[in-house]
Design an enzyme around this catalytic site. Sequence first.
Site, PDB file in Angstrom:
ATOM      1  N   ASP A  59       0.829  -1.201   0.000  1.00 42.95           N
ATOM      2  CA  ASP A  59       0.000   0.000   0.000  1.00 42.95           C
ATOM      3  C   ASP A  59       0.872   1.263   0.000  1.00 42.95           C
ATOM      4  OD1 ASP A  59      -2.597   1.151   0.018  1.00 42.95           O
ATOM      5  OD2 ASP A  59      -2.375   1.617   2.149  1.00 42.95           O
ATOM      6  N   ASP A 112       2.966  -7.231  10.348  1.00 37.29           N
ATOM      7  CA  ASP A 112       3.793  -7.101  11.550  1.00 37.29           C
ATOM      8  C   ASP A 112       3.886  -8.411  12.330  1.00 37.29           C
ATOM      9  OD1 ASP A 112       1.679  -4.304  12.024  1.00 37.29           O
ATOM     10  OD2 ASP A 112       3.595  -4.289  10.966  1.00 37.29           O
ATOM     11  N   ARG A 145       1.914  -6.832  23.218  1.00 38.40           N
ATOM     12  CA  ARG A 145       0.574  -6.756  22.609  1.00 38.40           C
ATOM     13  C   ARG A 145      -0.351  -7.771  23.273  1.00 38.40           C
ATOM     14  NH1 ARG A 145      -0.945  -5.477  17.141  1.00 38.40           N
ATOM     15  NH2 ARG A 145      -3.168  -4.946  17.219  1.00 38.40           N
ATOM     16  N   ASP A 195     -12.539  -3.284  10.629  1.00 34.52           N
ATOM     17  CA  ASP A 195     -12.484  -4.743  10.614  1.00 34.52           C
ATOM     18  C   ASP A 195     -13.644  -5.327  11.411  1.00 34.52           C
ATOM     19  OD1 ASP A 195     -11.441  -3.666  12.926  1.00 34.52           O
ATOM     20  OD2 ASP A 195      -9.499  -4.646  12.769  1.00 34.52           O
TER      21      ASP A 195
END
Length: 479
Positions: A59, A112, A145, A195
């Site tokens: 992108d 990622d 995370r 999403d």
Amino acid sequence: MESHPFTAQGEVLVNAGQPPLISVIIPVYNSMPYLQDLLASLDTQTIAKSSFEVVIVNDGSTDSSPQVLDDYAQEHANVRVIHQENSGWAGKPRNVGMDHSAGQYYFFVDADDWLGAESLERIEAFILEYAPDVLAPRIVGVEGRRGGGQVFAETIVDASIDHMIKTLMPQKLIRAQLIEQNNIRFREDKVRLEDGMMLVQAYCLAKRNSILGDYDYYFLRARSDGANISSTAIDPLSYTESLKCIAMTFNALIDNVEYAKQLTAALFARKGLKIYRGQRFMKYKESKRLAWISAHREFLLEFLPDASEHFEGIRAAKVQCILSNDQLGLLRLAQQDLNEKINPALTNAESQSRKFILSVAIPDYFTAEVRLAGQERNGNLRWDFIPVRTSPETQTVEFEIPLNDLRGIVDLSIALDGTRLKRLVFPEQGQEHTHIGAKLYRTVNGYASIDARNIDESAWPSVSKIIRRLTVRSKRPRN
């Protein structure tokens, strides 16, 4: 979208030519050096390369990602790279990826992150056996995370929608036919929860939603440069508009009106009330706090006019404050959230007759309704004990735990608001205590539990006899 010939085998289509079962769709924007880990994990997959393809949409990256991707595609026949101008968000590259994919299932993966080596092989086996429309493989958070937590604690072949909406991250597999027939697309404008909006539509339309929890399938990374979209600031109005879109999807696709409301309430509990938690709400400037309250009040009035029926405990209190525009009340509840980070702690343990007597220090969220809960580990039994003595001045509560009915290993917690459990801390310097075979001990995580597996039931009559004798003696008149 491209179409290819397949032959039917049950509900799953079996490849009659070259098209793969799974298309791994990856949007990429300035993803180096993390991209290398993902590509390496694709190389280590134990599944046959003919069973999956990789469609990568660059992108408009300005780092070395485009060259890395082109080199990778030249070395792998099942990899396709598409370059486009930067769109500013992940929605468009995911849509472009679907448009150029041939697989029966689209697997949305972020550049990622990375996959476990057996992920695609295990996913393929599950798909061939159960033919889900939507499949959510277990997500594990790494490098700071958060992952998927208890949502992925076990495999569920037929998962309810209320279970599925606990995970709105895009890392799912969705049957291509479901997407094509219902024109399901990601929002391409720069909006949060794009999403989630797409996934909820798929969840509601699917004949079978499944959770795959038997393996660490997907590793979700927190980037050290803070470039994860989820780490960017949230605008109250636009974020709440996304919640409204999801609520409208429930109303449009769920026939049961009450169930649609339950789903909307669960959504708001997870995605709306998180704003009012502890330090998060307290650190906002007053203008932003008021903006959140205003947006959420409008949401509740439109979609949950009977909100009081759908929330309990501190959540109900927060909803009422939102509806009343009570910023100060929300700040007090946010402070309560901070207080509740402090666990109740065991301060003393004694035994008498057939019971433990426990003294517990309760932080300042103490209420008259506080109870001690014993939860059977790996079982369904639960015992609740009300205080026998309280000392509000010292925030100490005393409980008596009869040992007669306990079974197995029992984890001890303080029950808040009648619904939430807060584990009881066993002080590091505290001594374990054993009585008639029941052992009060400190777990490896520092909490209090009772091992009731070895209770000596033969001791109960003799203990009871002594109690009766002492009781009788105490009641005899003196000469």
